[in-house]
Design an enzyme around this catalytic site. Structure first.
Site, PDB file in Angstrom:
ATOM      1  N   ARG A 105     -19.913   1.314   8.869  1.00 51.04           N
ATOM      2  CA  ARG A 105     -18.788   1.289   9.788  1.00 51.04           C
ATOM      3  C   ARG A 105     -17.783   2.335   9.322  1.00 51.04           C
ATOM      4  O   ARG A 105     -17.296   2.271   8.187  1.00 51.04           O
ATOM      5  CB  ARG A 105     -18.152  -0.113   9.799  1.00 51.04           C
ATOM      6  CG  ARG A 105     -16.885  -0.172  10.611  1.00 51.04           C
ATOM      7  CD  ARG A 105     -16.314  -1.588  10.756  1.00 51.04           C
ATOM      8  NE  ARG A 105     -15.094  -1.500  11.512  1.00 51.04           N
ATOM      9  CZ  ARG A 105     -13.866  -1.766  11.053  1.00 51.04           C
ATOM     10  NH1 ARG A 105     -13.699  -2.214   9.811  1.00 51.04           N
ATOM     11  NH2 ARG A 105     -12.810  -1.610  11.813  1.00 51.04           N
ATOM     12  N   HIS A 148      -8.382   3.498  13.635  1.00 50.08           N
ATOM     13  CA  HIS A 148      -8.076   2.739  12.422  1.00 50.08           C
ATOM     14  C   HIS A 148      -6.738   3.276  11.891  1.00 50.08           C
ATOM     15  O   HIS A 148      -6.649   3.802  10.794  1.00 50.08           O
ATOM     16  CB  HIS A 148      -9.207   2.876  11.407  1.00 50.08           C
ATOM     17  CG  HIS A 148      -9.258   1.792  10.372  1.00 50.08           C
ATOM     18  ND1 HIS A 148     -10.374   1.028  10.136  1.00 50.08           N
ATOM     19  CD2 HIS A 148      -8.319   1.332   9.502  1.00 50.08           C
ATOM     20  CE1 HIS A 148     -10.136   0.162   9.159  1.00 50.08           C
ATOM     21  NE2 HIS A 148      -8.876   0.327   8.758  1.00 50.08           N
ATOM     22  N   GLU A 193      -7.930  -3.958  13.967  1.00 47.78           N
ATOM     23  CA  GLU A 193      -6.799  -4.818  13.622  1.00 47.78           C
ATOM     24  C   GLU A 193      -5.510  -4.478  14.366  1.00 47.78           C
ATOM     25  O   GLU A 193      -4.534  -4.037  13.751  1.00 47.78           O
ATOM     26  CB  GLU A 193      -6.551  -4.779  12.107  1.00 47.78           C
ATOM     27  CG  GLU A 193      -7.756  -5.197  11.283  1.00 47.78           C
ATOM     28  CD  GLU A 193      -7.425  -5.390   9.793  1.00 47.78           C
ATOM     29  OE1 GLU A 193      -6.319  -5.026   9.379  1.00 47.78           O
ATOM     30  OE2 GLU A 193      -8.280  -5.912   9.073  1.00 47.78           O
ATOM     31  N   ASN A 319     -12.359  -9.304  10.716  1.00 48.92           N
ATOM     32  CA  ASN A 319     -12.024  -8.951   9.338  1.00 48.92           C
ATOM     33  C   ASN A 319     -11.298 -10.140   8.713  1.00 48.92           C
ATOM     34  O   ASN A 319     -10.323 -10.642   9.277  1.00 48.92           O
ATOM     35  CB  ASN A 319     -11.074  -7.745   9.289  1.00 48.92           C
ATOM     36  CG  ASN A 319     -11.702  -6.477   9.837  1.00 48.92           C
ATOM     37  OD1 ASN A 319     -12.903  -6.441  10.130  1.00 48.92           O
ATOM     38  ND2 ASN A 319     -10.901  -5.428   9.970  1.00 48.92           N
ATOM     39  N   TYR A 321      -9.796 -11.877   4.938  1.00 52.45           N
ATOM     40  CA  TYR A 321      -9.510 -11.683   3.519  1.00 52.45           C
ATOM     41  C   TYR A 321      -9.012 -12.923   2.777  1.00 52.45           C
ATOM     42  O   TYR A 321      -9.393 -13.159   1.647  1.00 52.45           O
ATOM     43  CB  TYR A 321      -8.507 -10.529   3.334  1.00 52.45           C
ATOM     44  CG  TYR A 321      -9.158  -9.189   3.610  1.00 52.45           C
ATOM     45  CD1 TYR A 321      -9.918  -8.555   2.642  1.00 52.45           C
ATOM     46  CD2 TYR A 321      -9.068  -8.586   4.859  1.00 52.45           C
ATOM     47  CE1 TYR A 321     -10.561  -7.355   2.893  1.00 52.45           C
ATOM     48  CE2 TYR A 321      -9.709  -7.388   5.132  1.00 52.45           C
ATOM     49  CZ  TYR A 321     -10.456  -6.769   4.135  1.00 52.45           C
ATOM     50  OH  TYR A 321     -11.099  -5.595   4.387  1.00 52.45           O
ATOM     51  N   GLU A 377     -15.189  -6.548   8.195  1.00 53.86           N
ATOM     52  CA  GLU A 377     -14.604  -6.312   6.875  1.00 53.86           C
ATOM     53  C   GLU A 377     -14.485  -7.629   6.131  1.00 53.86           C
ATOM     54  O   GLU A 377     -14.045  -8.636   6.703  1.00 53.86           O
ATOM     55  CB  GLU A 377     -13.179  -5.726   6.943  1.00 53.86           C
ATOM     56  CG  GLU A 377     -13.101  -4.294   7.350  1.00 53.86           C
ATOM     57  CD  GLU A 377     -11.650  -3.783   7.390  1.00 53.86           C
ATOM     58  OE1 GLU A 377     -10.798  -4.282   6.635  1.00 53.86           O
ATOM     59  OE2 GLU A 377     -11.400  -2.879   8.208  1.00 53.86           O
TER      60      GLU A 377
HETATM   61  C1  FCB Z   1      -7.651  -4.260   6.318  1.00 57.60           C
HETATM   62  C2  FCB Z   1      -7.803  -2.831   6.787  1.00 57.60           C
HETATM   63  C3  FCB Z   1      -8.596  -1.976   5.856  1.00 57.60           C
HETATM   64  C4  FCB Z   1      -8.310  -2.280   4.411  1.00 57.60           C
HETATM   65  C5  FCB Z   1      -8.391  -3.756   4.138  1.00 57.60           C
HETATM   66  C6  FCB Z   1      -8.165  -4.146   2.704  1.00 57.60           C
HETATM   67  O1  FCB Z   1      -6.513  -4.823   6.871  1.00 57.60           O
HETATM   68  O2  FCB Z   1      -8.433  -2.794   8.056  1.00 57.60           O
HETATM   69  O3  FCB Z   1      -8.337  -0.641   6.202  1.00 57.60           O
HETATM   70  O4  FCB Z   1      -7.123  -1.740   4.027  1.00 57.60           O
HETATM   71  O5  FCB Z   1      -7.490  -4.432   4.955  1.00 57.60           O
END
Ligand code: FCB
Length: 471
Positions: A105, A148, A193, A319, A321, A377
């Site tokens: 990607r 992006h 995002e 995505n 985290y 992600e």
């Molecule tokens: C996301 C972004 C990516 C990277 C990660 C850690 O929010 O899409 O570019 O910075 O976080």
């Protein structure tokens, strides 16, 4: 992307699983990860890796401008050189292929490929043509994100995402890219995002262009989503064989107590992080609770916009985290209440794989038309060091294993998830945090540009090799 539907029957035979179970990454024998049509790849983004910001006619982006301002990025760092991928792309693709990663990607830098009059910049376009052709030669599935975050500065000078016209300029850009690159792109994502672009860029100023007004955030979001909606039919017309979608970051909010006020706070957190984007895309309406959280911030919406925004998608990129624990702020909002004694990453983000599983299962219930999902992600930052030529990123190995297990659980609960991209292929420019935070499965020494494969990447490669070897 691999578009074939899941064949439930091709999970890995348990008889050959014993050796693989010995390593700290390999998924258990019954994991959906063993299915060969579950795409496993890695992700990057243009401004974070390319460098070469003044070469071959590239125009300035909002991130060049923002990162040049004192105090905006840790240690005053910028993406001017980054991983020098613009010059080192061939070796980087070799590396990707040598790890056996099946998907890549990447994002296109809008200011590299189009001038201020909307005319193509051939040199910039040729870079992406060479890159994508090479990926196809290597048999790697290509997932291209059009935006992006590196908006051309000349568009920001005319109001950026606060200006409705930017959405139409984005559709022109999508038109040019899909005419030029059709046949080399398996999946197009319009935006990465939009929450970050709108909220961090225009709502609290932590990201470029650095504006901070709640009303700006909702209007920027509307124009971003409109840009997405205008681009989808253009991509379909120019490149019918590819898949079309969008990438959203999602946030898990949990309540600090059982009180109704805290439960409501957690709900509003998720409205602000998830429903703000997913409701317009999948239900054709903004969630009314958003305007309880942020009174008086309703964006200007023209007739037909919501229909444009909610055009059907072939996939949704997710995505994920971390999770955020919240309590009521005593008024109509929420405040963060960081939990003590939980595992965190170099970013300070809590490691919480269940949040990914629970959100995916929840979306599958909330949105009847939820498209197939790709995790576009997931990953973590750690302060990785090369010692004797090796990087032993133990926490990342465990992080990836646990998040992939969460994905497997969501699949088993009925969510149609077709692939997973590690963030990131290599350490890179982590936006407002510069180069200190290392998210890569490949280490980058920024003084020499030497790449060193971390232990996590070795184990992912080992798993993929074993998976390929299965009958
Ligand atoms: C996301 C972004 C990516 C990277 C990660 C850690 O929010 O899409 O570019 O910075 O976080």
């Amino acid at each position: 992307m691999a578009n074939d539907a899941f064949a439930v029957s091709d999970a890995r035979p348990s008889a050959v699983s014993n050796g693989a179970l010995a390593d700290p990454f390999s998924p258990p024998a019954d994991s959906s990860l063993w299915r060969k049509n579950f795409l496993l790849g890695a992700a990057t983004a243009s401004y974070q890796i390319e460098g070469a910001v003044n070469e071959d006619g590239r125009l300035p982006s909002i991130w060049d401008t923002f990162s040049a301002k004192p105090g905006k990025v840790l240690a005053g760092e910028t993406g001017a050189v980054a991983c020098d991928h613009y010059h080192r792309w061939e070796a980087d693709i070799e590396l990707l292929a040598s790890l056996g990663l099946e998907g890549y990607r990447l994002s296109i830098a809008w200011p590299r490929v189009m001038d201020a009059a909307g005319l193509p910049n051939r040199k910039g376009l040729d870079f992406y043509k060479r890159l994508l052709n090479r990926l196809k030669e290597k048999g790697i599935t290509t997932s291209v994100t059009l935006y992006h975050w590196d908006l051309p500065q000349h568009l920001e000078d005319r109001g950026g995402w606060l200006n409705r016209d930017t959405a139409y300029r984005f559709a022109d850009y999508a038109d040019l890219m899909s005419r030029e690159l059709a046949g080399t792109v398996d999946a197009w994502a319009t935006l990465n995002e939009p929450w970050c672009s709108a909220y961090l860029g225009y709502g609290n100023g932590h990201h470029a262009p650095g504006l901070a007004d709640g009303r700006f955030a909702t209007q920027a979001m509307h124009h971003l989503l409109l840009a997405h909606g205008l681009a989808i039919p253009v991509l379909r017309a120019n490149d019918p064989a590819s898949q079309k979608g969008i990438v959203a970051n999602i946030g898990r909010g949990t309540a600090n107590s059982d009180s109704a006020a805290d439960q409501r706070a957690a709900h509003l957190f998720e409205v602000q992080h998830n429903a703000w984007i997913l409701d317009p895309l999948l239900k054709g309406a903004y969630p009314q609770d958003l305007f309880e959280l942020w009174p008086g911030t309703e964006p200007l919406v023209l007739d037909g916009d919501m229909q444009t925004i909610s055009a059907p998608l072939d996939f949704l990129g997710i995505n994920y985290y971390f999770r955020t624990n919240v309590a009521s702020d005593g008024a109509h909002g929420f405040r963060d209440v960081p939990l003590e004694g939980v595992e965190r990453t170099q970013m300070g983000w809590e490691v919480h794989p269940d949040g990914l599983r629970d959100l995916l299962i929840g979306f599958n219930r909330t949105y009847r038309n939820l498209p197939p999902i790709y995790i576009t992600e997931n990953g973590m930052a750690s302060d990785d060091k090369v010692i004797d030529g090796h990087v032993d990123d133990t926490q990342r190995i465990s992080f990836l294993k646990r998040h992939l297990a969460a994905v497997d659980q969501a699949i088993k609960a009925g969510v149609d998830i077709r692939g997973y991209f590690l963030w990131s292929l290599m350490d890179n420019f982590e936006w407002a945090f510069g180069y200190e935070r290392r998210f890569g499965v490949v280490h980058v020494d920024y003084s020499t540009q030497k790449r060193t494969v971390k232990r996590s990447a070795e184990l992912v490669a080992k798993f993929l090799k074993e998976r390929r070897a299965q009958a």
